[in-house]
Design a protein around this motif. Sequence first.
Motif, PDB file in Angstrom:
ATOM      1  N   GLN A 165       0.848  -1.190   0.000  1.00  0.00           N
ATOM      2  CA  GLN A 165       0.000   0.000   0.000  1.00  0.00           C
ATOM      3  C   GLN A 165       0.876   1.229   0.000  1.00  0.00           C
ATOM      4  N   ASN A 185      -4.878   6.314  -2.343  1.00  0.00           N
ATOM      5  CA  ASN A 185      -4.288   5.148  -1.682  1.00  0.00           C
ATOM      6  C   ASN A 185      -4.301   4.002  -2.688  1.00  0.00           C
ATOM      7  N   GLN A 240     -15.357   9.970  -8.317  1.00  0.00           N
ATOM      8  CA  GLN A 240     -15.415   8.736  -7.545  1.00  0.00           C
ATOM      9  C   GLN A 240     -15.510   7.505  -8.449  1.00  0.00           C
ATOM     10  N   GLU A 260      -6.735  -2.112  -5.353  1.00  0.00           N
ATOM     11  CA  GLU A 260      -7.672  -1.038  -5.016  1.00  0.00           C
ATOM     12  C   GLU A 260      -7.018   0.319  -5.269  1.00  0.00           C
ATOM     13  N   LEU A 262      -8.096   3.951  -3.997  1.00  0.00           N
ATOM     14  CA  LEU A 262      -9.037   4.688  -3.145  1.00  0.00           C
ATOM     15  C   LEU A 262      -8.761   6.181  -3.260  1.00  0.00           C
ATOM     16  N   ASN A 263      -9.779   6.907  -3.725  1.00  0.00           N
ATOM     17  CA  ASN A 263      -9.660   8.359  -3.881  1.00  0.00           C
ATOM     18  C   ASN A 263      -9.964   9.031  -2.541  1.00  0.00           C
ATOM     19  N   GLN A 264      -8.956   9.676  -1.982  1.00  0.00           N
ATOM     20  CA  GLN A 264      -9.116  10.364  -0.695  1.00  0.00           C
ATOM     21  C   GLN A 264      -9.571  11.808  -0.849  1.00  0.00           C
TER      22      GLN A 264
END
Length: 399
Positions: A165, A185, A240, A260, A262-264
């Motif tokens: 990660q 992420n 998103q 994955e 992941l949009n923060q």
Amino acid sequence: MGKAFRNGHYLKRVIIGKRTIKEGEAAVIWSRRGKCREIVGPSLQRLFYSTINFLDRYTANPDQYLIVHLKNGEVEHVQGPTAIYKNPVKHEQIKVCNGISLKGHNDNIVVTKPDKLGNMVRTVVNGPALYIPAVGEKVLSFQWTSTKDCTSIEEVQIIKTTAQQVSLKLGFKTRDNHNTEIHLNLSYQIEDVSKALNVNDPFKHLLEALKSDLHILGIMVDAEKLFKDKEDTTTFMEIQDFKFDHLQETATSIGIKIHEILNQGISMPADMKKELELKTRSEMEYRHKLRQTEQQNNIAEIQLKADSEREHKQHNFNALQQTHALELKEQERQAEVNGGKAKNAALVDFLQTIQSLGVDLNEYLTKLPSSERPGLKETRKVIQLNFNDNDDESSACKN
């Protein structure tokens, strides 16, 4: 013979003598004819026109190995645990090296070794194992982009195939020409080490593919709508739902699986942020001035109310003081009237008494000093008394 162990720095020329080589020591002795013999202690050696040189000891632990370079040009790898004395006649160099510990099945190293034709072949070695390279084998190290800051270069020897990660902060330009940053992420895993080695820097290839996707995302994003229009949800949903297709394709081609993305969130552009800060600062200054004005008005109102109450209290005090003064004057006047009445009554009684004794009141009053003469009221009383007396005498004569 001392307690200390002697090493390769000990080199002596002995004419006639002897040397004790303790257990744990070794030495080479050259005779006067130049013939060399190696002695490993314990041993007592008698010397005659000889040269003695004690030897350095090289020790390898179970997870180490020795690389021995011989005088004839050959190289040997000796796996520990072992110990070798460096003989200057046989050995050119001895080096202690650590074996490579592959703790789990997800630890991998890349080794090159010659095949039967002498060509160097690249091989992936999987753990768990303690790898001791054979002669001619070389463990490769790679200069890859660091996953910590995405800018520096780090040396990688053990390639891990576990899921990794990494947090990324990458800049891109929006459709309305604003420079902004997106926070991601990324979870990925190297599934095929051989494919990953087909490129010089796998993680750099992923970053380049990710930047290409962000360029496409920037064409879709309108920063003005995203950050200023709170009712607009379309832009947010597009961000998103973005798939990062180029990243997925590039990762698959080099043996990496993307688990994955992941949009923060997207950072507000610096110019918009500055504009918002100025607006916020202006609003805060306006509110601060408004609060100051309200406080001043409240203070003035409180002061006015206090002054009014003070004036009202002062007025009441003055009225009470005036009423009290009038009451005092009335009490003084009443006391004076009462005192005069008592004095007049006493005087009348006195005059009646002396009159009853036959004293002529007119003559008596005439002879008194002016300061002691009675006042108008007292005189009237006296006249009344005389008048009453004359009436009484007339009535008596008539009778």
